[in-house]
Each structure stands twice: as C-alpha cells, then as structure tokens.
Design a protein around this motif. Structure first.
Motif, PDB file in Angstrom:
ATOM      1  N   GLN A  34      70.682 -31.074  64.639  1.00 36.06           N
ATOM      2  CA  GLN A  34      70.459 -32.423  63.942  1.00 36.06           C
ATOM      3  C   GLN A  34      69.823 -31.740  62.446  1.00 36.06           C
ATOM      4  O   GLN A  34      69.019 -30.982  62.255  1.00 36.06           O
ATOM      5  N   ASP A  45      73.063 -40.261  63.230  1.00 38.72           N
ATOM      6  CA  ASP A  45      71.593 -39.768  63.232  1.00 38.72           C
ATOM      7  C   ASP A  45      71.425 -38.261  62.800  1.00 38.72           C
ATOM      8  O   ASP A  45      70.540 -37.491  63.370  1.00 38.72           O
ATOM      9  N   THR A  57      68.706 -34.306  59.994  1.00 37.53           N
ATOM     10  CA  THR A  57      68.017 -35.439  59.424  1.00 37.53           C
ATOM     11  C   THR A  57      66.665 -35.057  58.692  1.00 37.53           C
ATOM     12  O   THR A  57      66.389 -33.571  59.010  1.00 37.53           O
ATOM     13  N   GLN A 104      65.546 -41.564  69.288  1.00 39.90           N
ATOM     14  CA  GLN A 104      65.448 -42.507  68.170  1.00 39.90           C
ATOM     15  C   GLN A 104      64.231 -43.283  68.055  1.00 39.90           C
ATOM     16  O   GLN A 104      63.801 -43.468  66.662  1.00 39.90           O
TER      17      GLN A 104
END
Length: 469
Positions: free
Chosen positions: A122, A96, A124, A417
């Motif tokens: 993170q 992720d 992403t 998620q």
C-alpha cells in the motif's frame, strides 16, 4: 529542469528534511504541493527511516481484487500507452493505493521489491508518506514527486509520476497509474504522459458505462405497464424521471429511498441495475442488522428483535452485500469455499425464512424488504469521510468469529478503511472511540496519536499506559 537546477533543488530539500526532523522552521519551503503532503505525512506519524511500504494483500486476496477490479480489462491499453519507458516500473493500484499490477524490466522490479513497490503493498500517504501514488490520490490530480521530495529517505533515489483514475459510473476514484524510476532517469514531463493515460482509461470506462446503460434502457423499454424509474447499479437515474425530480444520482444505502415529499420508494434488482417503484401499502417491515463489534449478531424485523446464529448472520450479510441476489451454489462458495454444499445452504435458508417470512426471496436468494445494516452504514460514512458518524457507528469488526472467505475480505477491508480514514481525518474524540474497539485497543499508531495529547487529558494517560504494556 537542468541538472544544475536539480542539484540546487536537492540541496534545498535536504535542508528542509533536516529542519523537519529537528522540529525547526523550514528555512526554505519546497513547492506548495509537496509542503502540504509533508504536513499530512508527518501528522500521520510517518517515520522517515522506514524502509518499505506495508504489505496489505496476500496472494489469494490480491487475486480476487484483480479479478473484480474495473481496470482489469484496460491493462493492455495502459501498458501499450506507456511502452518505451524501459528503465521504469509501471504500477496500477486500486483507489486505496494498493498495488494490483506492475510491469517493468527484471532489474528495475528487483530494486522496486526492496521498497515494497510491488504487488499487494500500500502506497497511500498515511502508509509511506509523500509519494507519487499516495499524493496523487490525496490531491486528486496528477503529480510528479522527485527524489528528496519523498518523506522516507530510502525513496530518495526514486522519482515517480502518477495520476488518479475516476470511475465515471460511481464518481469515485478507483485507481492510480504510476511510473517510477531512479531520480535522474525519470523526466518530470512523464507526468503529462501518465495523466493522458489516466484520462484515456476514464474515457474507456465511460464508453463501457454507456454500453451498459444502453442495454439497460432496451430491457426497460420492453417492460409492460408502469416500469418505475430505471437506475444504474450505482444509482444514476437513466429513465423514468422526465421532470428530473430525482436529480442525476440517488444514494443507494438500502432497499428503501425517501423522496422529497416524504413518500417512499422501493428498489428492485433489474438486470445490471435497479427499478425504483413506489412502495405499496403492504410493504414488508424493515430488516435491521447489527453485525459489528463483539456483541452477538442480531436482527430487528418489524417490532421484534431476534438473536441470530453465526451461520444465519453470515447468510444475511452476504445477501446484503449482493443486492442482486445469490444462488445456493454462490452462497455455498462464499461461505465455505470449494468445500461448500448447496444442499446445506438451502436447508439454512429454509430455517431462516421461518423467522423472516417473505423477507427472503428465492431464485436467486435475495432480500426483498427495506434493509438497514450497521456495516453498510459504515460504508456510507466512509464514502463522504464523515468521521463523526463513522466513530459512532463502527463498534468493531464485522462478524468477528466468521471464517467465511467473503466476509473475512469485507471485514479486513472495512477495518483498514475505517482506520485509515480516522487516522487521516479523525479528531481525538473519534480516535479514542476507535481505540475502544477490539482492533483499535492496541493499535500502536492510534495510541501514539492519543498519547501526544496534553498530559492533563485522561485519554493521553490511558494511551501511554497501553503503549507500555
């Protein structure tokens, strides 16, 4: 690419950035990979003026995530393969895009800290827009992202090469390896080295998988009688199906497997995998757990609906998350941390078994009946990006009042998620369903997306009202 070509490409990208910022048509498009990534990033609402990737893992959580991650044993090999890149920072993330490990010189890591290219952040596309890690994960292949190809302006002095890593056991992308440096120091050919490193990691994972499979096969062949079908922990069929009727892999969503002819098989934990056996005529009734959202937790066992105390719900959730079973000591640690007492757990299990009978076996404690659970169903929908089913099933966080360290981790991960999947792929109806959950009700990014609907849409008015509060 020569410096002259780089300078020309930078000018093209600066013009494209200015056009995108004002909503004008791009005068000349970047390469197709980057154009597609920009479109995804802008749809996700990325602000080009943002200055850092978000921090999603605190110190205790990242320690646990590192310990459990299958790439941990391969870190020395990855680092050795990429040695010599002294002016760059080496990053390894999970599937992720969350940074689990990094390495590099003090000076480059100090600069990386300023943009969140650091442990626990993170990367992403829906977090920071176009970048090596996020775009490699979104595209499913190695990528090089140069300087102004990033959406966020603060990243324009950086270039990065990244490649996703797929686990051959589960078939899922479990991580990404990335090398990042200043725009002029990182050669685009670095992506070939990074891709080779990712392939080498996948080869090592495959070797370890085959070793586990061989151990399982040896134990299986020592069984007497009719042992059933041998499955890996991820549902790969290893032995016992000579005709190949089951295919290469079964989707494991509970303790029960439905065959094509309508018959039912039951999964039984076996060593590091499972045995799949035909269900006997006296199969215990199914246990259905409803643990999501703000309603009190409940279980349906057979024909009876049973309200559950929070502690009993936590125990059942942990047993559902650990189908191979847990000892009293492990359950105690997952529930209470270091302050837990296994004696208390044994007493709670005894009370729980008075309600559920032989659905809970001992030594170790495990569920022995067919299982359905709303939070496991959400996991299944996430694995295939089924946003319609996800929006219907996810009614809110898992066991909202639970303070169990293990359940809190599962709750936070599931929430993150679900949110990311719906922001990336969800329709307005599905985003509106998420906005009715406790965390989604005031989620700024979700509400902004809904507020952009036509003003005649009542969901747009409701979202704008919440944004103004």
């Amino acid at each position: 690419m020569s410096y002259a070509h780089l300078n020309a490409y930078s000018r093209l990208l600066r013009g494209a950035h200015e056009a995108a910022g004002t909503g004008r048509a791009l005068p000349e498009l970047p390469r197709r990979l980057i154009t597609a990534s920009w479109e995804r990033s802008l749809q996700a609402g990325i602000d080009p003026e943002s200055t850092s990737a978000p921090l999603v893992y605190d110190r205790p959580r990242i320690k646990d995530a590192r310990q459990a991650h299958p790439l941990r044993p391969l870190l020395p090999m990855i680092a050795e393969t990429l040695t010599g890149l002294a002016d760059e920072v080496l990053i390894v993330t999970d599937g992720d895009g969350r940074v689990l490990w990094r390495d590099g010189s003090h000076s480059i890591m100090s600069r990386a800290d300023r943009i969140g290219l650091a442990d626990g952040h993170q990367w992403t596309e829906d977090s920071v827009g176009t970048n090596g890690i996020g775009t490699a994960l979104a595209a499913g292949r190695p990528v090089h992202v140069y300087s102004e190809e990033h959406i966020m302006r603060v990243l324009h002095i950086w270039s990065c090469s990244a490649a996703p890593i797929t686990d051959p056991d589960s078939g899922m992308v479990i991580g990404c390896v990335d090398v990042s440096g200043t725009a002029r120091s990182l050669h685009p050919a670095t992506v070939a080295l990074v891709a080779a490193t990712a392939k080498l990691a996948e080869t090592q994972l495959a070797l370890r998988m085959h070793e586990r499979d061989e151990r399982l096969r040896r134990r299986y062949e020592s069984l007497r009688g009719r042992p059933g079908v041998l499955l890996s922990s991820t549902g790969r069929v290893l032995l016992g199906d000579p005709a190949g009727d089951l295919g290469e892999r079964l989707r494991l969503t509970g303790r029960q497997v439905m065959f094509g002819d309508g018959s039912v098989g039951l999964l039984e934990p076996f060593s590091e995998g499972y045995l799949l056996r035909p269900a006997p005529s006296d199969t215990p009734p199914a246990l259905a757990l409803t643990f999501l959202g703000e309603r009190p937790p409940s279980a349906t066992f057979g024909e009876l609906d049973r309200p559950l105390s929070l502690r009993h719900a936590e125990i059942l959730a942990l047993l559902a998350l650990h189908p191979h079973g847990l000892t009293a000591e492990q359950l105690s640690f997952h529930l209470y941390g270091d302050d837990g007492n296994p004696v208390t757990i044994r007493a709670e299990i005894h009370r729980l078994r008075t309600q559920l009978g032989e659905a809970i076996a001992a030594k170790p404690y495990r569920l022995t009946c067919p299982l359905e659970a709303d939070f496991l169903e959400v996991r299944r929908h996430l694995s295939v990006n089924d946003t319609r089913a996800l929006a219907c099933t996810y009614t809110g966080p898992l066991l909202l009042r639970s303070e169990s360290p293990e359940i809190r981790r599962e709750r936070d991960e599931l929430e993150a998620q679900v949110r990311a999947c719906l922001l990336r792929h969800g329709s307005p109806d599905e985003l509106w369903a998420y906005a009715q959950t406790s965390n989604g009700h005031d989620d700024y990014e979700v509400l902004e997306r809904l507020a952009s609907l036509p003003h005649t849409d009542p969901r747009s008015a409701a979202a704008r009202s919440r944004l103004c509060v």
